[in-house]
Write a protein that holds these residues in place. Structure first.
Motif, PDB file in Angstrom:
ATOM      1  N   GLY A 240      60.495  74.708  35.859  1.00  0.00           N
ATOM      2  CA  GLY A 240      59.033  74.345  36.213  1.00  0.00           C
ATOM      3  C   GLY A 240      58.209  75.432  36.675  1.00  0.00           C
ATOM      4  O   GLY A 240      58.555  75.953  37.672  1.00  0.00           O
ATOM      5  N   ASP A 241      56.888  75.166  36.545  1.00  0.00           N
ATOM      6  CA  ASP A 241      55.782  76.024  37.440  1.00  0.00           C
ATOM      7  C   ASP A 241      56.021  75.987  38.787  1.00  0.00           C
ATOM      8  O   ASP A 241      56.346  75.079  39.401  1.00  0.00           O
ATOM      9  CB  ASP A 241      54.471  75.473  36.962  1.00  0.00           C
ATOM     10  CG  ASP A 241      53.870  76.446  35.776  1.00  0.00           C
ATOM     11  OD1 ASP A 241      54.666  76.889  35.009  1.00  0.00           O
ATOM     12  OD2 ASP A 241      52.702  75.964  35.124  1.00  0.00           O
ATOM     13  N   MET A 242      55.552  76.858  39.342  1.00  0.00           N
ATOM     14  CA  MET A 242      55.582  77.033  40.898  1.00  0.00           C
ATOM     15  C   MET A 242      53.961  77.280  41.186  1.00  0.00           C
ATOM     16  O   MET A 242      53.407  77.948  40.701  1.00  0.00           O
ATOM     17  CB  MET A 242      56.247  78.504  41.240  1.00  0.00           C
ATOM     18  CG  MET A 242      57.806  78.814  40.656  1.00  0.00           C
ATOM     19  SD  MET A 242      58.220  80.358  41.115  1.00  0.00           S
ATOM     20  CE  MET A 242      57.422  81.288  39.806  1.00  0.00           C
ATOM     21  N   PHE A 243      53.835  76.265  42.103  1.00  0.00           N
ATOM     22  CA  PHE A 243      52.185  76.084  42.566  1.00  0.00           C
ATOM     23  C   PHE A 243      51.892  77.045  43.707  1.00  0.00           C
ATOM     24  O   PHE A 243      52.716  77.601  44.396  1.00  0.00           O
ATOM     25  CB  PHE A 243      51.946  74.800  42.614  1.00  0.00           C
ATOM     26  CG  PHE A 243      52.293  73.814  41.779  1.00  0.00           C
ATOM     27  CD1 PHE A 243      52.066  74.398  40.196  1.00  0.00           C
ATOM     28  CD2 PHE A 243      52.388  72.608  41.552  1.00  0.00           C
ATOM     29  CE1 PHE A 243      52.336  73.537  39.099  1.00  0.00           C
ATOM     30  CE2 PHE A 243      52.757  71.781  40.547  1.00  0.00           C
ATOM     31  CZ  PHE A 243      52.439  72.183  39.249  1.00  0.00           C
ATOM     32  N   GLU A 244      50.503  77.125  43.834  1.00  0.00           N
ATOM     33  CA  GLU A 244      49.828  77.625  45.002  1.00  0.00           C
ATOM     34  C   GLU A 244      50.139  79.159  44.903  1.00  0.00           C
ATOM     35  O   GLU A 244      50.298  79.616  46.239  1.00  0.00           O
ATOM     36  CB  GLU A 244      50.470  77.047  46.416  1.00  0.00           C
ATOM     37  CG  GLU A 244      49.792  75.446  46.558  1.00  0.00           C
ATOM     38  CD  GLU A 244      50.214  74.929  47.745  1.00  0.00           C
ATOM     39  OE1 GLU A 244      49.647  75.269  48.817  1.00  0.00           O
ATOM     40  OE2 GLU A 244      50.673  73.953  47.954  1.00  0.00           O
ATOM     41  N   LEU A 245      50.373  79.868  44.143  1.00  0.00           N
ATOM     42  CA  LEU A 245      50.397  81.512  44.164  1.00  0.00           C
ATOM     43  C   LEU A 245      48.954  82.100  43.755  1.00  0.00           C
ATOM     44  O   LEU A 245      49.175  83.321  43.790  1.00  0.00           O
ATOM     45  CB  LEU A 245      51.409  81.632  42.909  1.00  0.00           C
ATOM     46  CG  LEU A 245      52.719  81.069  43.148  1.00  0.00           C
ATOM     47  CD1 LEU A 245      53.873  81.536  42.092  1.00  0.00           C
ATOM     48  CD2 LEU A 245      53.446  81.548  44.391  1.00  0.00           C
ATOM     49  N   GLY A 246      48.087  81.359  43.361  1.00  0.00           N
ATOM     50  CA  GLY A 246      46.743  82.057  43.427  1.00  0.00           C
ATOM     51  C   GLY A 246      46.527  82.975  42.229  1.00  0.00           C
ATOM     52  O   GLY A 246      47.321  82.878  41.103  1.00  0.00           O
ATOM     53  N   SER A 247      46.262  84.348  42.649  1.00  0.00           N
ATOM     54  CA  SER A 247      46.068  85.200  41.662  1.00  0.00           C
ATOM     55  C   SER A 247      47.388  85.987  41.351  1.00  0.00           C
ATOM     56  O   SER A 247      47.538  86.737  40.282  1.00  0.00           O
ATOM     57  CB  SER A 247      45.179  86.405  42.308  1.00  0.00           C
ATOM     58  OG  SER A 247      45.548  86.936  43.441  1.00  0.00           O
ATOM     59  N   ASP A 248      48.528  85.752  41.961  1.00  0.00           N
ATOM     60  CA  ASP A 248      49.761  86.378  41.982  1.00  0.00           C
ATOM     61  C   ASP A 248      50.676  85.305  40.804  1.00  0.00           C
ATOM     62  O   ASP A 248      51.710  85.504  40.478  1.00  0.00           O
ATOM     63  CB  ASP A 248      50.525  86.416  43.061  1.00  0.00           C
ATOM     64  CG  ASP A 248      50.170  87.410  44.034  1.00  0.00           C
ATOM     65  OD1 ASP A 248      49.797  88.648  43.573  1.00  0.00           O
ATOM     66  OD2 ASP A 248      49.850  87.220  45.295  1.00  0.00           O
ATOM     67  N   ALA A 249      50.194  84.083  40.479  1.00  0.00           N
ATOM     68  CA  ALA A 249      50.927  83.366  39.800  1.00  0.00           C
ATOM     69  C   ALA A 249      51.321  83.846  38.414  1.00  0.00           C
ATOM     70  O   ALA A 249      52.495  83.766  38.149  1.00  0.00           O
ATOM     71  CB  ALA A 249      49.949  81.995  39.189  1.00  0.00           C
TER      72      ALA A 249
END
Length: 424
Positions: free
Chosen positions: A342-351
């Motif tokens: 599942g998605d990884m959160f709080e990565l900002g512009s690096d997502a």
């Protein structure tokens, strides 16, 4: 109200509640505020349910004598915890890091509780509210308190360190977590290292993983430190034997077979062993504590269900923890392997970049049965099956059940991927 008087009331009523749904008889209710609630509006309810006093920062029309008005409830809670921390004689061990904090905290507690009266952070109550609540759970007979500190931006660990005022500290690692708040990996290193800054400036003791170049270099020639290493002779040696799937360790000619999967848990075990050694816990007790510990709360849990061998690691995820989870699965002996990521959160512009990297890693490691869930993973350029939402995945699982296999389930907390278990 003077802090000394409030602390005297706390000693008479040593239970803190911040939620009227969980009021305990004779507790102190702190009327905290949040984006969607105002605890002041529930003070009367708290008192009617049995709270001895309600600490508020807004005058209430029907305020009773046991409503204590302060300037700021949160700040008062934090100041009270500092007062109580200094009132207590307990030694404080603080730990932070990008991955493994909670598991390491629990392992340390398992080991040290073999000899001492200990308390430790409950769950992941490791922020500006959780740390004060942990400190306020210190009892008269508490000898050691293990305080976990989390952060998603710089200056947060410095703030928490000044509240906890630790005598000892440990950083698990520096990884790609909360990149949005920290502004990149260098920001993570600087932010987590605020614990080192506090310990060094106050001449307190530091525990370290001496095989971590960043930790070793940052501590330099600082004298008050005690570290573990797989091979460096000037540190306490602990040997990694295997992780297939469970971690096996050797220390002082003692073999410790753990119930923790993944080589990434080796250093977590080492930290607990190191602190047990420092605090003179008998090796037999250290071995028993490490060997009997079982992870819970969706953290690298091994679950056998309906013919599936499941690795449930759905509590949290970031690029660093996702990478080691995939690498660990690749090394495991199993004919059929399936990944639900599942998605990884709080990565900002690096997502976008980081999710693409994980999809590429899964392919390069030879995995073929990979299901990706979430808007970020859906943007990845990959041949793996992608699902924008959990409901989309659920529909597929019902129509096309997964064949029995070794199954890794991993994603950020917000994805709540433990729900997959209901559809196997």
């Amino acid at each position: 109200m003077r802090l000394e008087k409030l602390h005297a009331l706390f000693l008479e009523h040593p239970i803190i509640c911040t939620d009227t749904r969980k009021i305990v008889e004779n507790c102190l209710f702190f009327a905290l505020k949040g984006p969607n609630f105002n605890g002041n509006n529930f003070a009367k309810d708290a008192l009617e349910k049995g709270a001895a006093y309600a600490i508020i920062d807004e005058k209430q029309e029907e305020a009773a004598d046991n409503c204590l008005l302060v300037e700021d409830v949160l700040e008062t809670l934090q100041k009270l915890s500092i007062f109580h921390r200094n009132y207590s004689s307990a030694k404080i061990i603080s730990l932070t890091g990008s991955n493994g904090k909670t598991t390491t905290k629990e392992l340390i507690n398992e080991v040290l509780s073999k000899k001492y009266n200990t308390i430790a952070t409950k769950g992941n109550l490791n922020n500006h509210i959780g740390v004060p609540l942990t400190l306020l759970s210190i009892k008269n007979d508490t000898e050691i308190a293990i305080v976990e500190m989390g952060a998603n931006h710089k200056k947060e660990i410095a703030f928490l360190s000044n509240i906890a005022q630790p005598d000892f500290g440990y950083i698990t690692n520096f990884g790609k977590a909360h990149l949005e708040g920290f502004g990149g990996v260098e920001g993570v290193i600087k932010g987590k290292s605020e614990l080192y800054d506090y310990l060094i400036s106050n001449e307190k003791y530091v525990f370290l993983n001496a095989d971590d170049d960043i930790q070793r270099d940052k501590l330099g020639h600082y004298v008050k430190k005690f570290g573990f290493s797989k091979e460096r002779p000037d540190y306490y040696n602990i040997t990694f034997i295997e992780a297939n799937p469970f971690v096996v360790i050797e220390v002082e000619d003692e073999r410790i077979e753990t119930q923790l999967i993944g080589k990434y848990n080796f250093s977590n075990c080492c930290a607990a062993i190191l602190m047990g050694k420092y605090f003179n816990v008998a090796m037999d007790d250290i071995k028993s504590a490490i060997g009997s510990y079982q992870p819970q709360n969706n953290r690298s849990q091994i679950i056998d269900k309906n013919g599936f061998n499941i690795i449930l690691d759905a509590y949290n995820a970031n690029p660093s923890s996702m990478t080691v989870a995939l690498e660990n699965l690749q090394l495991m002996d199993a004919q059929e392997k399936t990944l639900i990521l599942g998605d990884m959160f709080e990565l900002g512009s690096d997502a976008e970049k980081e999710h693409q990297t994980i999809a590429d890693l899964a392919k390069n490691l030879g995995f073929t049965n990979v299901l990706l869930i979430g808007e970020n993973f859906c943007r990845a350029n990959t041949s793996f099956k992608k699902f924008k939402s959990f409901d989309d995945l659920k529909e597929m699982l019902i129509k096309n059940p997964i064949k029995k296999c070794t199954l890794l389930i991993k994603g950020s907390r917000g994805m709540a991927l433990e729900r997959v278990l209901d559809f196997l």
